[in-house]
Structures are given as C-alpha cells and as structure tokens.
Design a protein around this motif. Structure first.
Motif, PDB file in Angstrom:
ATOM      1  N   MET A   1      19.449  79.404  78.008  1.00 23.84           N
ATOM      2  CA  MET A   1      20.318  80.578  78.145  1.00 23.84           C
ATOM      3  C   MET A   1      21.742  80.165  78.486  1.00 23.84           C
ATOM      4  SD  MET A   1      18.146  83.266  80.344  1.00 23.84           S
ATOM      5  CE  MET A   1      16.516  83.796  79.902  1.00 23.84           C
TER       6      MET A   1
ATOM      7  N   GLY B   1      23.141  77.722  77.244  1.00 21.30           N
ATOM      8  CA  GLY B   1      23.721  77.117  76.056  1.00 21.30           C
ATOM      9  C   GLY B   1      23.946  75.618  76.180  1.00 21.30           C
TER      10      GLY B   1
ATOM     11  N   MET C   1      21.013  88.053  73.702  1.00 19.33           N
ATOM     12  CA  MET C   1      21.450  86.660  73.606  1.00 19.33           C
ATOM     13  C   MET C   1      20.977  85.995  72.315  1.00 19.33           C
ATOM     14  SD  MET C   1      21.057  85.214  77.451  1.00 19.33           S
ATOM     15  CE  MET C   1      19.377  85.707  77.630  1.00 19.33           C
TER      16      MET C   1
ATOM     17  N   ARG D   1      24.999  79.139  68.377  1.00 18.08           N
ATOM     18  CA  ARG D   1      24.565  80.028  69.445  1.00 18.08           C
ATOM     19  C   ARG D   1      24.737  79.365  70.807  1.00 18.08           C
ATOM     20  NH1 ARG D   1      19.895  81.894  67.610  1.00 18.08           N
ATOM     21  NH2 ARG D   1      18.745  80.112  68.381  1.00 18.08           N
TER      22      ARG D   1
ATOM     23  N   LEU E   1      26.430  81.022  74.178  1.00 25.90           N
ATOM     24  CA  LEU E   1      25.674  81.274  75.400  1.00 25.90           C
ATOM     25  C   LEU E   1      26.189  80.404  76.534  1.00 25.90           C
ATOM     26  CD1 LEU E   1      22.010  81.522  74.093  1.00 25.90           C
ATOM     27  CD2 LEU E   1      23.627  83.345  74.609  1.00 25.90           C
TER      28      LEU E   1
END
Lengths: 336, 332
Positions: free
Chosen positions: A242, A244, B58, B87, B91
């Motif tokens: 989450m 990243g 997300m 992505r 994030l």
C-alpha cells in the motif's frame, strides 16, 4: 551484556543435559545384545578366558557400578578404548568427527544454495515452470534414498565419465594429507598451500557433497517456499504494498521475515546429519564418525557408540546455541 | 475526467467469487467523489464493504475479488488498470493509507525511523541521509516524544498511539493528495484516539490534501468531515453534508446508527428491528436494508430503491426517507 548472561546460563545447563544424555544412552546401549568378549577372542576361546576377559573389562560388576565408573572416566575426559581399533575413543573421534563435519557442512551449504533461492522463486511465482520444477524437486528429493543417489552418481561420474577419483576415502592414497589444523582437508590444504592435496580432497568431496546437497535441498526448499508464501501474504507486506514500496524491497522484507524458520530447518538437518549421513559415508568409505559408531554397534564395541552419542550431543547443543544467537540477530522482538 | 475531483468512484461493483455458489458482492454500485481539500467520512458496520472500498480506491482489490463494473479514478487515473510499477509510484506518494492496526502491520524487524525513511527514499529519490533527516522531522511533526531515540525503535517497543503516529508520519511523508484512513483509531483508548485524530486532521489539512475517513464510529466523522457517506451492505444508502446529516438523517439505517450512540433507550428501541425468522425469508430483489428496517412496507420488499436527491444536497437510497416533506406524503 544481556547476551553474555544468556550464553552463560545456557552453558551452565549443558552439564545436566549431558549427564541425562549419558544416563539414557548408557543403559540403552547396554541393552544391545552381543558379548564383546566373544567378539574379541573369537569363537574358539575357552570359557575360562572369556570369563577372565569379561571380568577384566568390568562387565561382571553391577550395572550401576559400571555406570558410575563410566561417568567418572568421562568427567576426566576418558571415553574408554575401542577394542576394534585398540585406540582411545577420544582419539578416534577427534580424527573422524572432522571428516563427517566437513562432509555435512559442505553438503548443507550446497543444499542451501539449491533450496533457498528455488524456494523464494517458487513462492513468488505461483504459476509457471519454476514453481512446477520446485514442486517436483521437493517430491523427488524427499523420495530418493541418499545411498541410492550416491551409487547413481558414482556410476555416472566415476564409472562412465571418469571425471571423479575412486570413491574411497577423503583423499588419494598417493597424496600426502596436509598437516592437521582444523581437521577439514580442504581448509587444511588451503592453509598449507598444498594444491595437489586440495585438488584431491575436493575431488573426493564432490560426489558425497553433491548427494547430501541434492537430497537435503528438499526440506530447505519446502520450508523456504511455505514460509515466504506466508510472509508474502502477511499484514506488513500488504502495508508495504500500500505504501508503494518497490517490489524488490517488499520481496526482500518478506524473505527476511521467513529466515528464522529456514535457519531452524538447517540446524535440524545439521544435527540430524551428524549421524544421518552414515549411509553416504559407507558408500564413499568416508571413515567418518557415523560409520565408526555403526561399526561399534555391529561389533558390540560399546565405548565408540557412547562416545559418538556424547560427541553428537555436545555438537547439537552448540548448534542450537548458535541458532538461538542467530534468532537474536534476526528478530529484535526476542532481544527485549 | 472532472478536474475538480481527486477521487471519482462511479458505479463500482466488486465481487468475490465463492465456491459453488453465487459470488459475494462486496460493493454494489458505489458512487462517491472527493474534491481537492475535502474531508469525507465513510461510515458503516463490519462487513459493509468499507475496507474493500478503500482497497479498490488504491487499485488493490484483494484477490480473488474482481471489479465487475464501474471505475475508480484517482486524479484522473484508473489505478486498477495501471501497471505494477506505475501504481507503486502513486501509492504512498500521492495516495496514502493510514491503517488500523499499525503494530501488526508495520514491519516487525525494521526500526520505525527506517520505515518512514524508506517511503521517502524510494518515492522522492533523495539520498538516504536526507531521507533519514526528513523521517526524523516527520517523527517530530507527529509529536512523538524523544524522536531521535524512537527513530531506532522497533514497532513492538511502541505504544498503540505512538505506532499510529508513525503510520501517520509514513502516510504524510511524501505530501500525498489524498489520505485514506481505514478505521485508523479503532484500537486506541478514547483520549489517545482524539489526539491522534486531531493530529491527522491538522496534518492532512496543512498539506492541502483530501481525506477519506473510513470508520465504524460515526462520532469521529462529525468532527472534521464536510460530508458523510453511509455504507450498508455494499451500497451507499445516504450521502449528506455533515450538519444536515446529524440534524435530519434521512435513511432509517442512518438513524439506527445515530440511535446506537444515543443515551435514549427508547430511541434505540424505536429504530431497531431485531432480526427475526421472517428476515431470512424475504424475497430477493428488495431493499437491502428491508430485513432490519422498522419502516419497511410492501414496496421495499419488491423493489430495490435507487439513490435519489433530497433537499440540502443529500442523496438517499430509500423509498420512504425520513424527511418532513417526504414523510408527510409517505406516512399515513
């Protein structure tokens, strides 16, 4: 400081642990049928000389007395003598244990080198050829007896291809072994700078190490794979995703979290192989400790057997201490 | 796309395939959009689909879940359709998450300072020393006492409130455009909870970021959200400006939620329908709240209500919303 106290406490506990081990193994070994006197004097010996020998060796005394005698001797560093080699067991073991340790250490290093990366790759790629290969490998390594694989390898690499010296012992008869420092021929040759001895000992190590490595990579592979799979689906990995963070870093963190279990399985294998590599030792006439103990059992030569048990026990205790220290290094939660 | 929306969820359907039965629909046509700088509260009970919504925002619908229909656009991009690398670069940097149970979700073997620094290091491309320095600044900014020492602490050495602050520091370290807080304070003591929420609100506000506060505790949303969305069984049953919502809740479920926090047992009793045997036997195709609704009628069992606008910028998914004007015509 905390660490030193912990180690000290562990070392203190070693003495009662060893006593317990001697107690159990002494009486168990005494249960093995067989009369050393008959073995030593042969079938034609007279009853009188047999009785005399038994008396001289203390076998006629009560068992408890024999035991206290043995424990007293052990406390003084005397493990008795082997009637087969007619040498002190301590001396024999100090010669043979390094042979076994060299074999299983290199064998396990190879097993880790095969099993660990394969396990991580299989955990990461849930489908595809790597995963398939890992699955089949795990199955095959678990199903193959090590002595059989050893014979196959000898057939291929010695008999057919002739790449490897004859599977007899640790070094060529014609090559002078290097002066003993660590007991490992490879390391000792390196220290002595003796390239011929190094080449010969490596040649003799190759197949038994390959055998042990290929077989024992199985459990390491399985453990690495299942633990990495578990950590990859754990909460902190999900959170890292989450955030990243790069895929490589996340994988590294997951593998890092799986390490303690991998260390555990390696240490278990190590402890097991001290005696468990005996079939491979036999096939390659390795002259290791396991072989020594088995010959002792077969010939009612009890001191080598007890000595072997004691040596392995000490070694196992050392291994588990080292493993605990590795856990400390790996997991900060254990330190507090 | 609409440039005035930082998050635009339209007609989102997410389902989880089930073994030998109908897939479980976690989200059933959710519409929700967030403007830059706006704070939205999303309220719902366990199992209503809150977390699935957060994950979908997300682009990380937990497998084996799939987006059946609809889309989620973050700042104009559909994260679910971006490739993995792209992505990851969004994030944690532009869209950050504040999680509920940080002591379990932070990496247990990494010092917390390093975990903040990692996010900065990999997202902003600064040198490690600079990332460490900024991470320490973040620890100070979230009011962690003795920040230098805590920098090297492991998650298990921190209290729950402290760990929550670390997670806020991680979330805000790259100045994101949107912060999603998923039940972030549910595990904390009430006093600590207030402190942490105030901190989160202040820091998100200072950043000029938007926020989606997902929570089970409706009181939390009252303090700092401009709009409140109520999620029930995968549908947003009511969406209203905060003041209006608390003064004149329109959906029977919203009232049930508010009544649950009320001291009036009489109020709670009036709005609570205990599950009965008949509830299981209700025909499919009706309103999803019908089984628990004290006001249900024939129509509620036969026809699922579509969202419809009410006065004051509200939307409600109910045939008979609790509102003076509508109530007057509905109740006889």
């Amino acid at each position: 400081m905390l660490l030193l106290r912990y180690i000290a406490r562990r070392v203190v506990f070693v003495v009662p642990q060893l006593f317990g081990i001697v107690l159990v193994s002494f009486f168990l070994v005494k249960l093995i049928p067989g009369d050393p006197a008959v073995m030593m004097l042969g079938p034609t010996a007279s009853a009188q000389s047999l009785a005399e020998l038994r008396d001289r060796m203390g076998f006629t005394k009560p068992l408890l007395q024999q035991f206290t005698r043995y424990v007293t001797d052990v406390a003084h560093g005397d493990l008795g003598t082997s009637w087969q080699t007619t040498r002190p067991v301590t001396e024999d073991l100090f010669q043979r244990f390094p042979a076994t340790l060299e074999l299983i250490t290199f064998g396990l290093l190879l097993a880790v080198a095969i099993g660990f990366p394969l396990g991580v790759a299989a955990a990461r790629l849930k489908r595809g050829p790597v995963r398939k290969f890992a699955d089949y490998y795990g199955l095959l390594a678990g199903a193959m007896p090590d002595f059989w694989l050893a014979l196959v390898l000898i057939f291929i690499f010695y008999t057919v291809l002739g790449w490897i010296p004859a599977p007899l012992g640790r070094i060529d008869m014609a090559v002078l072994p290097p002066p003993t420092i660590t007991g490992s021929l490879v390391i000792d040759s390196l220290i002595a700078g003796d390239w011929e001895a190094l080449r010969s000992s490596l040649g003799h190590l190759a197949l038994p190490v390959l055998t042990l490595g290929v077989i024992n990579a199985g459990p390491i592979l399985k453990m690495t794979q299942s633990m990495t799979e578990r950590t990859l689906s754990s909460d902190f990995v999900r959170y890292a995703e989450m955030c990243g963070l790069p895929r490589r870093l996340v994988l590294r963190q997951a593998v890092r979290a799986a390490l303690p279990s991998v260390v555990t399985i390696i240490s278990v294998l190590y402890g097991f192989l001290i005696g468990g590599a005996v079939l491979v030792e036999m096939v390659f006439s390795w002259g290791g400790a396991g072989q020594y103990a088995v010959q002792g059992v077969l010939n009612a030569d009890l001191n080598p057997v007890l000595g072997f048990v004691l040596f392995s026990a000490v070694l196992s205790l050392v291994i588990y201490l080292v493993v605990d220290l590795i856990y400390f290094a790996l997991d900060p939660r254990l330190r507090s | 796309m609409d440039a005035t929306r930082i998050l635009e969820i339209s007609d989102l359907w997410v389902s989880f395939p089930a073994y030998r039965s109908e897939p479980v629909r976690a989200l059933k046509g959710v519409d929700l959009s967030i403007a830059p700088g706006e704070f939205i509260g999303l309220v719902g009970e366990s199992g209503s689909g809150k977390t699935t919504l957060a994950r979908a925002a997300m682009g990380l619908v937990p497998p084996p879940g799939v987006i059946e229909r609809g889309s989620v656009l973050f700042d104009g991009r559909d994260l679910a359709r971006l490739d993995d690398e792209a992505r990851r670069s969004v994030l944690g940097r532009e869209l950050a998450m504040v999680i509920a149970n940080p002591r379990a979700e932070l990496n247990p073997v990494l010092p917390v300072g390093r975990q903040i620094s990692n996010v900065i290091y990999y997202h902003l491309g600064v040198r490690r020393a600079e990332a460490d320095r900024r991470a320490l600044d973040m620890l100070r900014a979230v009011r962690i006492p003795d920040a230098e020492r805590r920098f090297g602490a492991f998650p298990h050495e921190l209290s729950g409130g402290m760990a929550q602050r670390v997670v806020i520091a991680i979330a805000l370290s790259c100045s994101p455009k949107l912060v999603i807080s998923d039940d972030a304070t549910s595990g904390l003591d009430v006093t600590v909870q207030t402190q942490v929420l105030d901190l989160l609100k202040r820091m998100v506000g200072e950043n000029g970021a938007s926020a989606l506060f997902i929570t089970r505790d409706i009181a939390i949303t009252a303090h700092f959200c401009s709009r409140i969305a109520v999620l029930y069984s995968g549908e947003i049953v009511e969406l209203a400006p905060t003041a209006t919502f608390f003064e004149r809740p329109a959906h029977p479920y919203s009232i049930t939620l508010l009544a649950a926090f009320s001291h009036s047992a009489e109020l709670r009793a009036r709005w609570t329908r205990l599950p009965d045997a008949a509830a299981d036997a209700l025909p499919a195709g009706g309103c999803s709240f019908a089984s628990r609704c004290v006001r249900r009628r024939e129509r509620c069992l036969a026809e699922a209500p579509a969202p419809r606008p009410l006065a004051g910028g509200r939307f409600v998914r109910c045939h008979f919303p609790v509102d003076e004007s509508v109530a007057a015509e509905g109740v006889t």
